[in-house]
Design a protein around this motif. Structure first.
Motif, PDB file in Angstrom:
ATOM      1  N   VAL A  96      20.681 -21.886  12.910  1.00 63.85           N
ATOM      2  CA  VAL A  96      20.134 -21.111  14.257  1.00 63.85           C
ATOM      3  C   VAL A  96      20.369 -19.727  13.901  1.00 63.85           C
ATOM      4  O   VAL A  96      19.416 -18.873  14.314  1.00 63.85           O
ATOM      5  CB  VAL A  96      20.596 -21.731  15.697  1.00 63.85           C
TER       6      VAL A  96
ATOM      7  N   ILE B 132      17.469 -16.681  13.456  1.00 65.99           N
ATOM      8  CA  ILE B 132      17.238 -15.515  14.474  1.00 65.99           C
ATOM      9  C   ILE B 132      17.532 -14.378  13.954  1.00 65.99           C
ATOM     10  O   ILE B 132      16.734 -13.402  14.123  1.00 65.99           O
ATOM     11  CB  ILE B 132      18.441 -15.693  15.695  1.00 65.99           C
TER      12      ILE B 132
ATOM     13  N   GLU C 254      11.676 -16.757  15.801  1.00 69.30           N
ATOM     14  CA  GLU C 254      11.760 -17.197  17.204  1.00 69.30           C
ATOM     15  C   GLU C 254      11.539 -18.490  17.300  1.00 69.30           C
ATOM     16  O   GLU C 254      12.033 -19.117  18.387  1.00 69.30           O
ATOM     17  CB  GLU C 254      11.062 -16.260  18.179  1.00 69.30           C
TER      18      GLU C 254
ATOM     19  N   VAL D  93      14.724 -21.070  17.975  1.00 64.74           N
ATOM     20  CA  VAL D  93      15.286 -20.946  19.286  1.00 64.74           C
ATOM     21  C   VAL D  93      14.395 -22.221  19.944  1.00 64.74           C
ATOM     22  O   VAL D  93      15.235 -22.938  20.604  1.00 64.74           O
ATOM     23  CB  VAL D  93      15.108 -19.596  20.118  1.00 64.74           C
ATOM     24  N   ASP D  94      13.203 -22.320  19.962  1.00 67.28           N
ATOM     25  CA  ASP D  94      12.373 -23.341  20.786  1.00 67.28           C
ATOM     26  C   ASP D  94      13.049 -24.728  20.289  1.00 67.28           C
ATOM     27  O   ASP D  94      13.142 -25.438  20.671  1.00 67.28           O
ATOM     28  CB  ASP D  94      11.001 -23.201  20.394  1.00 67.28           C
TER      29      ASP D  94
END
Length: 100
Positions: free
Chosen positions: A76, A80, A85, A88-89
């Motif tokens: 993660v 990032i 992005e 993150v989802d």
């Protein structure tokens, strides 16, 4: 434990030390499950089996927490930093499933 790299093929490259630590945890959990199986075969008292079941459940939850921490610190974080992005989802979806 720290993930070294999360790559596009959806694999996480781990150090041998990290793999060994995770596998050791899983083997302990496996041993607990086999112990419960034996207890059932030997007609052990239900509350005794339930206590073992609770211990195995807690051990599996602990394993998941360690693995989740590795994922956050490795995959993660790296995604990032790269501006992905969608990571993150995906992470939020994983969390939602874990919380059910």
């Amino acid at each position: 434990m720290e993930d070294k790299k999360c790559c596009g093929s959806r694999k996480t490259v781990r150090t041998e030390e990290d793999k060994k630590a995770l596998i050791t945890r899983l083997k302990k959990i496996e041993g607990q499950i086999r112990g419960m199986e034996r207890m059932v075969e030997e007609d052990a008292y239900c509350p005794d089996i339930l206590m073992q079941s609770s211990a195995a459940t807690n051990a599996l939850k602990s394993f998941s927490k360690v693995l989740l921490g590795c994922h956050i610190k490795g995959c993660v974080y790296d995604d990032i930093r790269k501006g992905d992005e969608a990571a993150v989802d995906e992470f939020l979806q994983v969390l939602m499933k874990l919380m059910n």
